[in-house]
Design a protein around this motif. Structure first.
Motif, mmCIF file in Angstrom:
data_model
loop_
_atom_site.group_PDB
_atom_site.id
_atom_site.type_symbol
_atom_site.label_atom_id
_atom_site.label_comp_id
_atom_site.label_asym_id
_atom_site.label_seq_id
_atom_site.Cartn_x
_atom_site.Cartn_y
_atom_site.Cartn_z
ATOM 1 N N THR A 254 0.830 -1.203 0.000
ATOM 2 C CA THR A 254 0.000 0.000 0.000
ATOM 3 C C THR A 254 0.866 1.256 0.000
ATOM 4 O OG1 THR A 254 -1.697 -1.227 1.205
ATOM 5 C CG2 THR A 254 -1.881 1.165 1.208
ATOM 6 N N ASP B 143 -2.894 -1.036 -5.682
ATOM 7 C CA ASP B 143 -2.428 -1.753 -4.515
ATOM 8 C C ASP B 143 -3.159 -3.100 -4.563
ATOM 9 O OD1 ASP B 143 -1.750 -2.405 -1.885
ATOM 10 O OD2 ASP B 143 -3.318 -1.121 -1.024
ATOM 11 N N ILE C 284 -6.087 -0.434 -0.956
ATOM 12 C CA ILE C 284 -6.946 -1.427 -0.321
ATOM 13 C C ILE C 284 -6.605 -1.483 1.156
ATOM 14 C CG2 ILE C 284 -7.509 -3.886 -0.256
ATOM 15 C CD1 ILE C 284 -6.800 -3.821 -3.301
ATOM 16 N N ASP C 285 -7.591 -1.174 1.987
ATOM 17 C CA ASP C 285 -7.372 -1.156 3.433
ATOM 18 C C ASP C 285 -6.072 -0.500 3.869
ATOM 19 O OD1 ASP C 285 -9.741 -2.384 3.885
ATOM 20 O OD2 ASP C 285 -8.901 -4.410 3.958
HETATM 21 MG MG LIG Z 1 -1.977 -3.020 2.121
#
Ligand SMILES: [Mg+2]
Ligand SMILES: Nc1ncnc2c1ncn2[C@@H]1O[C@H](COP(=O)(O)OP(=O)(O)OP(=O)(O)O)[C@@H](O)[C@H]1O
Length: 346
Positions: free
Chosen positions: A23, A143, A45-46
């Motif tokens: 990320t 990501d 993503i998150d």
């Molecule tokens: Mg990540």
């Protein structure tokens, strides 16, 4: 370092084992390319909470929004909302508004879509495909989900296709299948007990989704094709430790076997050996504790250097090394520091 690698690319996918810095790398790559004058969107993503906060990603829609940062191009970012992405796919594929509403409101669909969306692998690429089709950006940086197995990601479009073409679904779709005598009785008892008309939910679901199977299959195929496009490139992110290194080597091999475009490797969080000795003034217990900490760090750095060498000899590719920073990377300044290593290092 990465500049020439990313030259002319439309899509960069940051993949790798859990927790290695995918990320963060994706965000720093996007920042770096925006500084080179491109209009860039990163799909995260998150992201870790503090990073999400400082990029303003928490009040998300399912669309990129512009980050207020001083670059010659533009930096946009979004946090993937899997459920929303799946719903949007239905909206696009439904033949008419009535079918669309029927599916979206259907309890079976809601369960199924949460399960499929929950895996994130497919929806991430599906969203990428949408953004690519809309064509508003020079470069998209994706990501990937924190899966234990980076390969799940490569296989996601195929798995969805197999589901839609599979026997299980075809069986259900056969007319009259659900209305067999025994089943009808079970369902009516269930309905009386639970108050939920499961049979109606099921048959509505299969009737309305039945007409969309071809659309779905075709979409999954095109989404999958995007991964092989020459304007797409994969960056494998890894950490200089045993397991992530093994996974990176494995993933690289699978990419090659699948004919997908590998770009380069990012080795993140490398510890460097301390320079110098413990000063003589620092005697006694404290002195020996510092000396032993330095020894530990030197040993760690040595092991990590060996991992880097292994990667270099196995992959023989463009490789960028990013050191372990004193603090985690949670804001634009942190990303800027990471960007320097990714783009400016010799
Ligand atoms: Mg990540
Ligand atoms: N070079 C670095 N030095 C120090 N901290 C780092 C560095 N790179 C990443 N981090 C920190 O490590 C943590 C994990 O990074 P990140 O979230 O990018 O990993 P990830 O691969 O996306 O993880 P997941 O697989 O869970 O999605 C974050 O807190 C991030 O700030």
């Amino acid at each position: 370092m990465l500049t020439s690698l990313l030259d002319g690319k439309r899509i960069v996918i940051c993949a790798g084992s859990g927790g290695v810095g995918k990320t963060t790398t994706a965000a720093a790559v996007a920042l770096g390319m925006a500084e080179r004058g491109l209009r860039v969107a990163v799909v995260t993503i998150d992201p870790a909470r503090r990073l999400a906060n400082s990029l303003g990603l928490e009040e998300l829609g399912n669309e990129p929004h512009r980050i207020d940062v001083d670059v010659s191009g533009e930096l946009w970012a979004m946090m993937l909302d899997s459920k929303r992405t799946f719903d949007e796919l239905i909206e696009r594929l439904a033949p008419d508004a009535r079918t669309r509403d029927e599916v979206l409101a259907n309890r079976i669909y809601q369960q199924l879509s949460s399960a499929v969306a929950g895996s994130q692998e497919f929806t991430a690429i599906a969203k990428l495909y949408e953004l690519d089709q809309e064509g508003g950006f020079d470069l998209l940086v994706l990501d990937t989900p924190p899966s234990r197995n980076a390969l799940d990601f490569l296989d996601a479009p195929g798995r969805l296709t197999r589901f839609f073409q599979g026997r299980a679904l075809r069986l259900f779709l056969r007319p009259g299948r659900l209305l067999g005598r025994g089943t009808g009785l079970v369902f009516s008892v269930l309905q009386r007990v639970t108050g939920v008309d499961l049979l109606r939910d099921l048959s509505t679901f299969f009737r309305s989704i039945g007409g969309m199977i071809d659309g779905f299959t075709e979409r999954a195929r095109r989404v999958g094709a995007l991964l092989e496009d020459p304007a797409t490139t994969f960056l494998i992110v890894t950490a200089p430790r045993h397991d992530p290194v093994e996974e990176a080597i494995f993933f690289h091999r699978k990419l090659r076997e699948a004919g997908m475009p590998f770009g380069g490797l990012v080795v993140n969080r490398l510890h460097v050996a301390p320079a110098g000795e413990v000063p003589a003034e620092l005697g006694g217990a404290l002195g020996s504790r510092v000396a032993s900490a330095l020894d530990d760090l030197a040993a760690l750095a040595e092991r990590e250097a060996a991992s880097v060498e292994l990667l270099r000899s196995e992959l023989g590719s463009v490789m960028v090394v990013v050191p372990e920073f004193a603090d985690d990377v949670h804001d634009i300044e942190g990303l800027e520091r990471m960007r320097e290593h990714l783009f400016d290092a010799a």
